[in-house]
Design a protein around this motif. Sequence first.
Motif, short mmCIF file in Angstrom:
data_model
loop_
_atom_site.label_atom_id
_atom_site.label_comp_id
_atom_site.label_asym_id
_atom_site.label_seq_id
_atom_site.Cartn_x
_atom_site.Cartn_y
_atom_site.Cartn_z
N CYS A 29 0.84 -1.20 0.00
CA CYS A 29 0.00 0.00 0.00
C CYS A 29 0.88 1.24 0.00
CB CYS A 29 -0.96 0.00 1.20
SG CYS A 29 -0.15 -0.10 2.81
N ALA A 87 -0.59 -3.53 4.33
CA ALA A 87 -1.91 -3.49 4.97
C ALA A 87 -2.43 -4.91 5.20
CB ALA A 87 -2.90 -2.68 4.15
N ALA A 91 -8.17 -2.14 9.36
CA ALA A 91 -6.97 -2.75 8.80
C ALA A 91 -5.76 -2.25 9.58
CB ALA A 91 -6.82 -2.40 7.33
N VAL A 110 -4.65 0.90 -1.41
CA VAL A 110 -4.28 -0.52 -1.46
C VAL A 110 -4.85 -1.13 -2.74
CG1 VAL A 110 -4.21 -2.68 -0.17
CG2 VAL A 110 -4.55 -0.53 1.06
N VAL A 156 -4.73 5.85 2.65
CA VAL A 156 -3.89 4.70 2.31
C VAL A 156 -4.52 4.00 1.12
CG1 VAL A 156 -2.85 2.57 3.14
CG2 VAL A 156 -3.24 4.46 4.74
N VAL A 159 -1.89 -1.17 9.42
CA VAL A 159 -0.99 -0.62 8.42
C VAL A 159 0.41 -0.55 9.02
CG1 VAL A 159 -0.45 1.37 6.98
CG2 VAL A 159 -2.84 0.70 7.34
#
Length: 273
Positions: free
Chosen positions: A31, A270, A219, A203, A201, A221
């Motif tokens: 990510c 992630a 999630a 992804v 972020v 990170v």
Amino acid sequence: MTAKPLPACLLVSLLGAVALPALAAESGFTCLIEPMQRVELRSPVEGRIDAIHVERGAEVKKGQVLVELDTNVERAALDAAKYRSVMQGQIKSADSRLAAAKDKFQRRDALVKERYIATQDRDDSLAEMRVAEANLVEAQDNQRLAALEQRRLNETVEQRRLRSPISGVVTERLQAVGEVAQSGENAKPVLRLAQTDPLRVEVVLPVAMYGKVRRGDKASVDAEAPLTGRYTASVTIVDRVVDAASGTFGVRLELPNPKGEIPAGIKCRARFN
């Protein structure tokens, strides 16, 4: 009829398609941590830059004045409008003339009733009173117009004070004091800003993960080395269109960064809970 066994190469390929997403889910998906938004600060009007109050790397708050253009002419006009909006001379003068005209008309009217003067004299004094009333209304209207002009000039001066549309940091300073700030989308920006709280972020997930990640999911990170932090982000966007060529789809997370400790523009991994 007996089913034929699958070729070994096809079997390996299918097993790999199932196993790879599972392995990726354990190790995390690649990510990128980015600013929530980037903004180029331009002037809505053309003018000479009088002051720039920030440098590159400075933290700014939404609504903070960052740049000021020269406003000497506008401020002079504003001061004049302010003075006109509170002047009482014309109104008091018109009010006094109206009072005198009313007294004159009342005396003439009484004399006409006693038949000491002609009706024309009373009518002339009535006309003078009507003119005095109109002059008073005109003086009051001029004062209201001056107040409206003051508001307009206030807005003109405010246009020459460039405020930050976001809370974040200054990423680049492109012009200097004394240069002329141009207006329009194609004009050179004075500053570039980035919103760093929250961060976003981005992804890219394999299509096998589609339906397993939903808005609101959490999630973990992990920032790339040498950074070692682990942060919790929330899913805000799940793309509904899959890229057929790569067999992937995009997901966006929102990562709180109230203290500005997490730098933007770094890679990460992630993992979805």
